[in-house]
Design a protein around this motif. Structure first.
Motif, PDB file in Angstrom:
ATOM      1  N   PHE A   4       7.594   7.676 -12.129  1.00 35.25           N
ATOM      2  CA  PHE A   4       6.721   6.951 -11.218  1.00 35.25           C
ATOM      3  C   PHE A   4       6.552   7.707  -9.905  1.00 35.25           C
ATOM      4  O   PHE A   4       7.454   8.389  -9.447  1.00 35.25           O
ATOM      5  CB  PHE A   4       7.306   5.558 -10.931  1.00 35.25           C
ATOM      6  CG  PHE A   4       7.417   4.719 -12.163  1.00 35.25           C
ATOM      7  CD1 PHE A   4       6.383   3.887 -12.544  1.00 35.25           C
ATOM      8  CD2 PHE A   4       8.533   4.793 -12.966  1.00 35.25           C
ATOM      9  CE1 PHE A   4       6.474   3.129 -13.698  1.00 35.25           C
ATOM     10  CE2 PHE A   4       8.642   4.041 -14.121  1.00 35.25           C
ATOM     11  CZ  PHE A   4       7.601   3.202 -14.480  1.00 35.25           C
ATOM     12  N   LYS A   5       5.353   7.565  -9.334  1.00 37.59           N
ATOM     13  CA  LYS A   5       5.076   8.115  -8.016  1.00 37.59           C
ATOM     14  C   LYS A   5       4.204   7.112  -7.270  1.00 37.59           C
ATOM     15  O   LYS A   5       3.653   6.184  -7.878  1.00 37.59           O
ATOM     16  CB  LYS A   5       4.384   9.473  -8.110  1.00 37.59           C
ATOM     17  CG  LYS A   5       3.041   9.473  -8.830  1.00 37.59           C
ATOM     18  CD  LYS A   5       2.505  10.886  -8.940  1.00 37.59           C
ATOM     19  CE  LYS A   5       1.180  10.924  -9.678  1.00 37.59           C
ATOM     20  NZ  LYS A   5       0.666  12.290  -9.759  1.00 37.59           N
ATOM     21  N   TYR A   6       4.103   7.281  -5.974  1.00 32.80           N
ATOM     22  CA  TYR A   6       3.249   6.393  -5.186  1.00 32.80           C
ATOM     23  C   TYR A   6       2.092   7.198  -4.609  1.00 32.80           C
ATOM     24  O   TYR A   6       2.224   8.375  -4.299  1.00 32.80           O
ATOM     25  CB  TYR A   6       4.034   5.688  -4.071  1.00 32.80           C
ATOM     26  CG  TYR A   6       4.609   6.632  -3.052  1.00 32.80           C
ATOM     27  CD1 TYR A   6       3.866   7.027  -1.952  1.00 32.80           C
ATOM     28  CD2 TYR A   6       5.886   7.147  -3.206  1.00 32.80           C
ATOM     29  CE1 TYR A   6       4.380   7.917  -1.027  1.00 32.80           C
ATOM     30  CE2 TYR A   6       6.409   8.039  -2.284  1.00 32.80           C
ATOM     31  CZ  TYR A   6       5.652   8.414  -1.200  1.00 32.80           C
ATOM     32  OH  TYR A   6       6.161   9.299  -0.290  1.00 32.80           O
ATOM     33  N   ALA A  26      10.102   2.614 -11.102  1.00 34.37           N
ATOM     34  CA  ALA A  26       9.036   2.042 -10.269  1.00 34.37           C
ATOM     35  C   ALA A  26       9.619   1.474  -8.979  1.00 34.37           C
ATOM     36  O   ALA A  26       8.980   1.531  -7.926  1.00 34.37           O
ATOM     37  CB  ALA A  26       8.291   0.967 -11.049  1.00 34.37           C
ATOM     38  N   ALA A  29      10.033   4.283  -6.457  1.00 35.84           N
ATOM     39  CA  ALA A  29       8.725   4.691  -5.946  1.00 35.84           C
ATOM     40  C   ALA A  29       8.167   3.641  -4.992  1.00 35.84           C
ATOM     41  O   ALA A  29       7.566   3.981  -3.971  1.00 35.84           O
ATOM     42  CB  ALA A  29       7.758   4.938  -7.100  1.00 35.84           C
ATOM     43  N   ASP A  30       8.384   2.371  -5.298  1.00 34.76           N
ATOM     44  CA  ASP A  30       7.921   1.300  -4.423  1.00 34.76           C
ATOM     45  C   ASP A  30       8.641   1.356  -3.081  1.00 34.76           C
ATOM     46  O   ASP A  30       8.015   1.240  -2.028  1.00 34.76           O
ATOM     47  CB  ASP A  30       8.147  -0.059  -5.092  1.00 34.76           C
ATOM     48  CG  ASP A  30       7.576  -1.187  -4.280  1.00 34.76           C
ATOM     49  OD1 ASP A  30       6.340  -1.251  -4.131  1.00 34.76           O
ATOM     50  OD2 ASP A  30       8.364  -2.007  -3.758  1.00 34.76           O
ATOM     51  N   GLY A  33       7.187   4.242  -1.144  1.00 36.85           N
ATOM     52  CA  GLY A  33       5.842   3.931  -0.667  1.00 36.85           C
ATOM     53  C   GLY A  33       5.870   3.004   0.535  1.00 36.85           C
ATOM     54  O   GLY A  33       5.159   3.221   1.526  1.00 36.85           O
ATOM     55  N   VAL A  48       2.003   2.164  -6.747  1.00 33.49           N
ATOM     56  CA  VAL A  48       2.915   2.897  -7.621  1.00 33.49           C
ATOM     57  C   VAL A  48       2.237   3.072  -8.972  1.00 33.49           C
ATOM     58  O   VAL A  48       1.682   2.121  -9.521  1.00 33.49           O
ATOM     59  CB  VAL A  48       4.253   2.134  -7.775  1.00 33.49           C
ATOM     60  CG1 VAL A  48       5.138   2.799  -8.815  1.00 33.49           C
ATOM     61  CG2 VAL A  48       4.963   2.053  -6.433  1.00 33.49           C
TER      62      VAL A  48
END
Length: 69
Positions: A4-6, A26, A29-30, A33, A48
């Protein structure tokens, strides 16, 4: 299994802007972010998304770190 990435939403842009930071979950990543949005004034939001890119960052003790550091 996806990673996962944002991406951040910038005013006047129709697409999300991404950097090379990728997390295994996730939730990580959240957190990243939200952290970025809290200290930058230019982004108006973040999202995300799943990616096949390799994981290169992780959250350790609520701190974002390059994996292996």
């Amino acid at each position: 299994m996806p990673n996962f990435k944002y991406g951040v939403q910038l005013a006047g842009e129709s697409k999300l802007s991404f950097n090379a930071v990728v997390f295994a979950t996730a939730e990580e990543a959240d957190l990243a972010g939200r952290e970025l949005l809290s200290r930058w004034f230019a982004p108006t939001g973040y999202e995300v998304v799943k990616t096949d890119d390799p994981v290169n960052y992780e959250v350790v003790d609520n701190t974002i770190k390059r994996k292996g550091e």
